[in-house]
Design a protein around this motif. Structure first.
Motif, PDB file in Angstrom:
ATOM      1  N   ILE A 705       0.837  -1.206   0.000  1.00 25.46           N
ATOM      2  CA  ILE A 705       0.000   0.000   0.000  1.00 25.46           C
ATOM      3  C   ILE A 705       0.869   1.252   0.000  1.00 25.46           C
ATOM      4  N   ALA A 706       1.919   1.248   0.822  1.00 24.18           N
ATOM      5  CA  ALA A 706       2.812   2.413   0.892  1.00 24.18           C
ATOM      6  C   ALA A 706       3.496   2.659  -0.456  1.00 24.18           C
ATOM      7  N   LYS A 707       3.965   1.581  -1.090  1.00 26.84           N
ATOM      8  CA  LYS A 707       4.623   1.718  -2.398  1.00 26.84           C
ATOM      9  C   LYS A 707       3.645   2.253  -3.441  1.00 26.84           C
ATOM     10  N   THR A 708       2.429   1.724  -3.428  1.00 22.98           N
ATOM     11  CA  THR A 708       1.433   2.139  -4.418  1.00 22.98           C
ATOM     12  C   THR A 708       1.080   3.606  -4.260  1.00 22.98           C
ATOM     13  N   LYS A 709       0.853   4.039  -3.008  1.00 26.98           N
ATOM     14  CA  LYS A 709       0.518   5.439  -2.772  1.00 26.98           C
ATOM     15  C   LYS A 709       1.667   6.358  -3.187  1.00 26.98           C
ATOM     16  N   ALA A 710       2.887   5.943  -2.915  1.00 21.65           N
ATOM     17  CA  ALA A 710       4.045   6.753  -3.295  1.00 21.65           C
ATOM     18  C   ALA A 710       4.156   6.862  -4.812  1.00 21.65           C
ATOM     19  N   LYS A 711       3.869   5.758  -5.492  1.00 19.67           N
ATOM     20  CA  LYS A 711       3.948   5.758  -6.966  1.00 19.67           C
ATOM     21  C   LYS A 711       2.863   6.655  -7.552  1.00 19.67           C
ATOM     22  N   ILE A 712       1.652   6.587  -7.009  1.00 16.45           N
ATOM     23  CA  ILE A 712       0.563   7.438  -7.491  1.00 16.45           C
ATOM     24  C   ILE A 712       0.920   8.911  -7.308  1.00 16.45           C
ATOM     25  N   ALA A 713       1.463   9.232  -6.120  1.00 17.55           N
ATOM     26  CA  ALA A 713       1.854  10.622  -5.845  1.00 17.55           C
ATOM     27  C   ALA A 713       2.976  11.071  -6.774  1.00 17.55           C
ATOM     28  N   GLU A 714       3.918  10.170  -7.025  1.00 16.37           N
ATOM     29  CA  GLU A 714       5.042  10.501  -7.912  1.00 16.37           C
ATOM     30  C   GLU A 714       4.543  10.763  -9.332  1.00 16.37           C
ATOM     31  N   ASP A 715       3.617   9.896  -9.805  1.00 15.96           N
ATOM     32  CA  ASP A 715       3.073  10.068 -11.156  1.00 15.96           C
ATOM     33  C   ASP A 715       2.277  11.366 -11.258  1.00 15.96           C
TER      34      ASP A 715
END
Length: 721
Positions: A705-715
């Motif tokens: 979940i943490a990785k996914t949220k970070a990736k969404i924010a980065e994108d």
């Protein structure tokens, strides 16, 4: 028969029909209400051992869990067994919550520990060592070495080990040597060639050397032999011309339970330093030895150390499984957990004083180790120490670790002329020496160091920053569930709140006045402070849920923390359960409740979560009649539901007021409730049943979940640019 109500720990009868004679039921005894704390802790450690036995875990991580289990047991004997033995010696017989005397508890502890250490040895020798060999990692005995390997190891021994060793013999000219706590020794039975008398000598295994020696210089070959065995095989070099009749590896555990009255000490620092000196020489509470002991030597040690048979434990495996750390640290990625780097949330990516704007605009809820501790909490204090607009920094330090960036930041702030106050808890068990050192360093740098409230250990995790801004002074606060320790932040799960809300920060200001001055404030607006208002507030909220349930309103309690032992809270929970309140408790360690008892705790469930990370976060939820569960009340902070935390420590718990942060807390609690991989369900008799699913576990899910949220924010950020 009507179901009895639990009100104050006793069973009361309801009035029967007038056509039948009234029957007065017997009160519920504590044996019916509570489980035993010490046995509960041993059950917890058995769950840790199960992680070493679990083939679903990576092999080197399983070896690490074996060491954690052993280290936990060491601390248990030093603190808990040591305290019980002291009660016996002093003739004090306070009964535990479940009605057992110290003698009864010691007997039951031994009955549980012996099978546990046998299971440890079985796991190591029968399971892990063969599995390691399949991966070309060999933990060898001296007899397994080739002639060339023996020669190489002998050369290593002569050059690196032999000069360090200090054999100590016992005779009229040499008294029995001091043997330090948890040090591994070789006991040696000697005889002079012209004499008949047996002599005892002790050789300490030096901790400054690797406890497992690589038998080749080729780093691609993983063949190791134990340092203890190498020394044992070369004893003739230490005792030339003497006859070695027997050798026995052994280890002592000393009592760490203090009987010093520090509250009357004029200088707490001096009192703690004296306690540390005395602890080195404290009475022995356990002697462990290897298999097939020398009877004469064992009898000799028991007499010299004043031990009984009940203090002796024969270990069929290693004396100290933490020595296997050098094996656990081998760089073999496929035998370890997949590496995880805590994510930096977008809010904290900006450098410099922008962190204050972020906090001022929106409360920040942090979940470590999934979200970076260094990029949030550590950054908060570091930036504050460098910002010329910051006038004051106040912190509590319980366990901060070596080379702490927080210490460096506070020293730097003091050197720049800021008002810096640091409460250093000198009585943090086993961290006293480190904390004394840091307290001295801070004082030398001009930091105002205080040691807390007389008679209470300060366990709160709080920090306050006071900043001069255009509109005037602005306060920023951090309240967390874990220590300000960068190392443990990587493998302890913890929660923290960064806030600039005046209704919270004003309480934190008052809280530090309580810590450093003589404030008797007892009407904190939002914070729950122990021992001021926390116990009464928690008990009242539990009773409020019971009232909601009784009137048909939504009622629910979810609590997650480390350990549970508070009888009044337990009785309140039983009462709430009887009224129909749904109660889920996630208690990693021991829990003295009895869940699932018909008529008493049918609506109460207790789960222990064990896995990759040590579950350390404390979060409390009360539905409070809300139609939408997210509109209930959420709290995080430093306290377990333990007598010591609620009544005999200084603790701080903060409400979560922002709805988006409540949603994050609710998501976490729901994941805990649904967890099947890492969960152990507590039974009413105090035993546990593993759920044992092969699905992804809580820690794996939260990392993803943490990785996914970070990736969404980065994108999203890249798209904006």
């Amino acid at each position: 028969m009507n179901t009895p109500k639990v009100t104050s720990g006793k069973r009361t009868s309801k009035k029967r029909s007038t056509r039948k004679p009234k029957v007065v039921e017997h009160p519920l005894s504590s044996e019916n209400l509570f489980t035993n704390r010490e046995i509960g802790w041993l059950n917890f450690n058995r769950r840790v051992l199960a992680e070493a036995e679990d083939a679903r875990n990576p092999l080197l991580e399983r070896l690490k869990f074996l060491g954690i289990c052993g280290s936990n047991l060491d601390e248990f004997f030093m603190k808990r067994v040591g305290g019980l033995k002291r009660h016996v010696v002093y003739g004090i017989s306070p009964k535990s919550a479940d009605g057992k005397t110290p003698v009864q508890q010691l007997q039951e502890i031994r009955q549980i520990v012996i099978p546990m250490i046998q299971d440890q040895a079985k796991c190591f020798h029968k399971v892990l060592k063969p599995a390691l060999e399949k991966e070309n990692i060999f933990l060898l005995s001296w007899k397994d070495l080739s002639a060339k390997e023996k020669e190489d190891v002998k050369n290593y021994y002569n050059k690196n080990v032999f000069p360090v060793l200090t054999p100590l013999s016992v005779d009229p000219g040499h008294p029995f040597p001091f043997i330090s706590n948890l040090s591994v020794s070789l006991g040696v039975t000697l005889k002079h060639p012209q004499g008949e008398e047996k002599l005892f000598a002790r050789v300490k295994i030096p901790r400054v050397l690797p406890q497992w020696i690589r038998v080749t210089t080729d780093l691609t070959v993983n063949r190791f032999v134990s340092l203890t065995e190498v020394i044992q095989e070369n004893l003739e070099d230490l005792f030339p011309s003497m006859q070695v009749l027997g050798v026995m590896p052994f280890r002592l555990t000393r009592n760490a339970d203090s009987d010093q009255d520090q509250e009357d000490a004029e200088d707490l620092l001096e009192a703690i330093e004296e306690e540390l000196r005395q602890r080195r020489f404290a009475e022995v509470v356990r002697l462990e030895h290897g298999p097939n002991p020398d009877p004469w030597m064992l009898k000799f040690l028991m007499e010299e150390l004043e031990l009984t048979e009940d203090d002796i434990y024969e270990l069929p495996g290693e004396l100290d499984y933490t020595d296997l750390g050098v094996i656990c640290d081998l760089a073999i990625p496929n035998l370890k957990y997949e590496p995880f780097m805590p994510v930096v949330t977008p809010s904290f990516m900006e450098e410099g004083v922008g962190i204050f704007n972020v906090i001022k605009m929106h409360d920040q809820l942090l979940h470590h180790p999934y979200e970076s501790f260094s990029a949030s909490v550590e950054k908060f204090i570091r930036v504050a120490s460098e910002d010329p607009k910051v006038l004051a920094i106040k912190m509590t330090l319980y366990r901060t670790g070596d080379n702490s960036p927080f210490i460096r930041a506070l020293i730097r702030a003091a050197e720049q002329g800021k008002q810096v106050v640091c409460l250093v808890e000198l009585k943090a068990r086993f961290d006293e020496e480190r904390n004394i050192y840091w307290a001295t360093e801070l004082e030398n740098a001009g930091v105002h160091v205080v040691y807390g409230v007389v008679g209470l250990k300060t366990h709160a995790k709080t920090a306050l920053v006071v900043r001069q801004e255009l509109e005037g002074l602005k306060c920023y606060a951090h309240i967390g569930t874990g220590n300000y320790n960068v190392t443990t932040s990587r493998f302890y799960t913890d929660l923290g709140v960064l806030t600039a809300r005046e209704e919270i920060t004003s309480d934190v200001v008052e809280f530090f006045h309580f810590l450093t001055g003589r404030s008797l404030k007892n009407n904190y607006q939002n914070l729950l402070i122990a021992p001021v208002n926390m116990f009464t507030r928690f008990k009242a909220m539990i009773e409020r849920e019971a009232e909601h349930a009784a009137h048909g309103r939504p009622a629910q309690i979810i609590a997650k923390f480390n350990n549970f032992e508070e009888n009044d809270i337990a009785v309140a929970l039983y009462g709430a359960s009887q009224k129909g309140v749904s109660i889920d408790m996630f208690v990693r360690g021991f829990c003295c409740l009895r869940p699932g008892v018909k008529g008493m705790s049918e609506n109460l469930r207790v789960t222990s979560l064990i896995g990759r990370f040590l579950e350390h976060s404390r979060i409390f939820y009360f539905r409070n009649g809300a139609a939408d569960p997210v509109d209930g009340e959420f709290f995080i902070g430093s306290a377990d539901w333990m007598y010591r935390n609620l009544h005999a420590r200084v603790e701080a718990i903060v409400p979560i007021l922002d709805r988006s942060l409540k949603e994050k807390c609710w998501e976490l609690l729901q994941l805990c409730i649904k967890e099947q991989r890492q969960a152990w369900q507590m039974n009413s008799d105090g035993s546990y049943t593993r759920k044992n699913s092969n699905e992804a576990g809580l820690h794996q899910i939260l990392m993803q979940i943490a990785k996914t949220k970070a990736k969404i924010a980065e994108d999203a950020s890249a798209h904006t640019e």
